[in-house]
Design an enzyme around this catalytic site. Structure first.
Site, short mmCIF file in Angstrom:
data_model
loop_
_atom_site.label_atom_id
_atom_site.label_comp_id
_atom_site.label_asym_id
_atom_site.label_seq_id
_atom_site.Cartn_x
_atom_site.Cartn_y
_atom_site.Cartn_z
N ASP A 180 0.86 -1.18 0.00
CA ASP A 180 0.00 0.00 0.00
C ASP A 180 0.90 1.23 0.00
OD1 ASP A 180 -2.78 1.30 0.56
OD2 ASP A 180 -1.46 2.17 2.09
N GLU A 228 -0.95 -1.26 -6.09
CA GLU A 228 -2.13 -0.55 -6.57
C GLU A 228 -1.83 0.12 -7.91
OE1 GLU A 228 -4.27 1.25 -2.71
OE2 GLU A 228 -2.16 1.73 -2.85
N CYS A 281 -12.83 -3.86 5.21
CA CYS A 281 -12.34 -4.68 6.32
C CYS A 281 -11.78 -5.98 5.76
CB CYS A 281 -13.47 -4.99 7.31
SG CYS A 281 -12.96 -6.05 8.66
N CYS A 339 -13.30 -1.55 12.06
CA CYS A 339 -14.48 -1.97 11.31
C CYS A 339 -15.73 -1.76 12.16
CB CYS A 339 -14.36 -3.44 10.91
SG CYS A 339 -15.77 -4.04 9.95
N CYS A 391 -17.56 -5.72 12.37
CA CYS A 391 -17.03 -6.83 13.18
C CYS A 391 -16.07 -6.38 14.26
CB CYS A 391 -16.36 -7.87 12.29
SG CYS A 391 -14.82 -7.29 11.51
N ASP A 433 -2.95 1.72 6.87
CA ASP A 433 -2.07 1.38 5.74
C ASP A 433 -1.87 -0.13 5.64
OD1 ASP A 433 -1.73 4.04 5.00
OD2 ASP A 433 -0.11 4.33 6.43
#
Length: 410
Positions: A188, A272, A339, A358, A361, A368
Site C-alpha cells: 500500500d 495498486e 475490512c 471496522c 465486526c 495502511d
C-alpha cells in the site's frame, strides 16, 4: 529460460574545454532541428495539410545543411540530427495514439533544459582506459564506476547542471531462473508511510523535496531580485539547479534501494494501479466553480509527487522481470475502507489517517496495513480467477462477473 535484457549504464564525463564547447554546439543543433521540424508540422496541421514524417524531414535536413543560413549544421555529426527527427516522429505518433491518453503533441525545447543528443552507431568504448569515442568530438574520459555488460547499442550524451553524462544502452541474453523467494506480498503506497507491506513491515518516506523546500524557496526569491540573464542571475540559477539535482538524486537513490530490497525478498509483488496524475490534480477550479481547500490540496499534491510512486513501481517491474519474479497491478478503489476480516466497506471504518476500526465486526489495525492486506487479497483473486472483483459501498456485495462472485462467496 533465456531473456533479452536491456540495461543503461550512466557515467559522468570528464571532457576538456574544447570538447565541452562541441557538446554545447551539438545539443544546440539538435534542439534547433527539433524545433524547426516541429514548427513545420504544427503549421501544416493548422492548415490541414499532411504531416512530414522522417523521410521527408530528412530531405529537408539535407537542404538546411546546404543553405547559407543553416550551414552550421554541417559541423554536427549527421546521425544525432537524424535521431532527433526519428524521436520527433515517434513523439507525434504517441501523441495521436488513442491507446495512450496521457500522451500529448510534442512541445518546443528550451535552451538549457534537457540538452542531449544520441549516437546510434559510430561510437567506441574502452573501459580499460575509461574513455569513450564520440564522432566529431573525439575520445572523452569518463568516471568509470562499474563494468558495462552486454553489446553497446547506442550512447546518449546529456547535460545536467554543469556536468555532462554518457548513458550507454546495452543488450544481452541472460538465463532467467526461478526467483529465490516463494513469498507473495501486497504493498500500500502512502505519504505518512511510503510503502506498507502486507507482512506488517513498512518503509518510512524520504521526502527529499520537503527537506530542501525552504532553502529552495529562499534561493528562488534571491533569483527573482536579480537582473534576468545577468552574470549574477546565471550564478544564482546554477545554485537552484544544483538544489534540484540533490532532490532528484536523493529520491532516485531511495527508490532504487527500496525497490531492490523488496524485489530480492518477494517473488510476487501486488501493487495498486495508481493514477497519480488524477490523484494530484489541482483543486483551484475556475471562476464559476471555485475549488475548496485549495491550499491544503496543494500541499497534499506536493507530498504525493515527492514520493515518486510511478517510478518506484516501474523499478519493481523491471527488477522482478530480471530476477524471475512478477508484479501485479490491482484496482486501488476502497482498499483503505474495506475490512480484511468481514469485507464490510464503509468510510466510517477509517477513523483517522492511521486508525482502522471496522464498524461491522470490530477488527482494528493500522489503516495502511489494512490497505496492503486488501491489495494482497485482490492479487490472489486476480491469480485464481483471472478477474479482479470490487466491493460496492452500498450493497456490500462483490461487483463484477456473476460466476466469479458466486465462487468467491461460496
Amino acid at each position: 529460460m533465456k531473456q533479452t535484457i536491456r540495461k543503461a549504464f550512466k557515467f559522468r564525463l570528464q571532457p576538456n574545454s574544447d570538447q565541452v564547447q562541441k557538446m554545447v554546439e551539438f545539443a544546440g543543433a539538435n534542439r534547433f532541428v527539433w524545433n524547426k521540424a516541429l514548427a513545420m508540422n504544427l503549421f501544416r496541421l493548422e492548415n490541414k495539410q499532411p504531416m512530414l514524417w522522417y523521410n521527408e524531414l530528412a530531405f529537408w535536413l539535407g537542404l538546411w545543411k546546404q543553405s547559407d543560413e543553416y550551414g552550421f549544421l554541417k559541423s554536427v555529426h549527421s546521425q544525432p540530427l537524424q535521431q532527433t527527427l526519428k524521436n520527433l516522429e515517434r513523439a507525434f505518433k504517441d501523441g495521436f495514439d488513442k491507446k495512450q491518453p496521457l500522451k500529448r503533441i510534442p512541445k518546443f525545447k528550451k535552451k538549457g533544459l534537457s540538452d542531449s543528443f544520441r549516437y546510434p552507431q559510430g561510437f567506441k568504448l574502452e573501459q580499460a582506459s575509461n574513455k569513450v569515442f564520440l564522432p566529431k568530438i573525439g575520445w572523452v574520459k569518463y568516471r568509470n564506476s562499474r563494468q558495462v555488460i552486454g553489446d553497446v547499442k547506442n550512447m546518449t550524451i546529456s547535460r545536467k547542471g554543469k556536468y555532462w553524462y554518457v548513458s550507454i544502452q546495452t543488450e544481452y541474453e541472460a538465463d532467467i531462473k526461478r526467483h529465490s523467494s516463494t513469498s507473495m506480498v501486497g504493498i500500500d503506497m502512502g505519504i505518512t508511510r511510503f510503502a506498507t507491506l502486507s507482512d506488517g513491515s513498512f518503509v518510512a518516506p524520504l521526502n527529499s523535496f520537503r527537506k530542501l523546500s525552504k532553502k529552495l524557496a529562499f534561493e528562488q526569491r534571491k533569483l527573482s531580485k536579480k537582473v534576468r540573464f545577468s552574470a549574477n542571475w546565471k550564478k544564482q540559477k546554477q545554485i537552484i539547479t544544483r538544489l534540484h539535482e540533490r532532490i532528484a538524486n536523493a529520491r532516485l537513490d531511495f527508490l532504487h534501494k527500496t525497490s531492490t530490497n523488496i524485489s530480492k525478498n518477494h517473488a510476487m509483488i501486488v501493487v495498486e494501479n495508481l493514477k497519480v496524475k488524477n490523484i494530484s490534480k489541482s483543486a483551484k477550479g475556475n471562476t464559476e466553480k471555485p475549488g475548496k481547500n485549495v491550499k491544503a490540496k496543494s500541499g497534499l499534491n506536493k507530498s504525493i509527487l515527492d514520493q515518486g510512486w510511478v517510478m518506484f513501481i516501474s523499478f519493481l517491474e523491471y527488477k522482478q522481470a530480471w530476477s524471475g519474479g512478477d508484479v501485479l497491478r490491482v484496482n486501488p478503489q476502497y482498499t483503505s475502507q474495506t475490512c480484511p476480516s468481514c469485507h464490510h466497506v464503509s468510510r466510517d471504518n477509517r477513523k483517522s489517517q492511521s486508525a482502522f476500526a471496522c464498524t461491522e465486526c470490530g477488527f482494528k489495525a493500522n489503516a495502511d496495513l489494512v490497505g496492503a492486506l486488501n491489495v494482497l487479497e485482490r492479487g490472489h483473486r486476480l491469480l485464481a480467477c483471472g478477474v479482479e472483483t470490487l466491493v460496492s459501498t452500498t450493497k456490500q456485495e462483490p461487483v463484477g462477473n456473476s460466476n466469479i462472485n458466486l465462487l468467491l462467496t461460496a
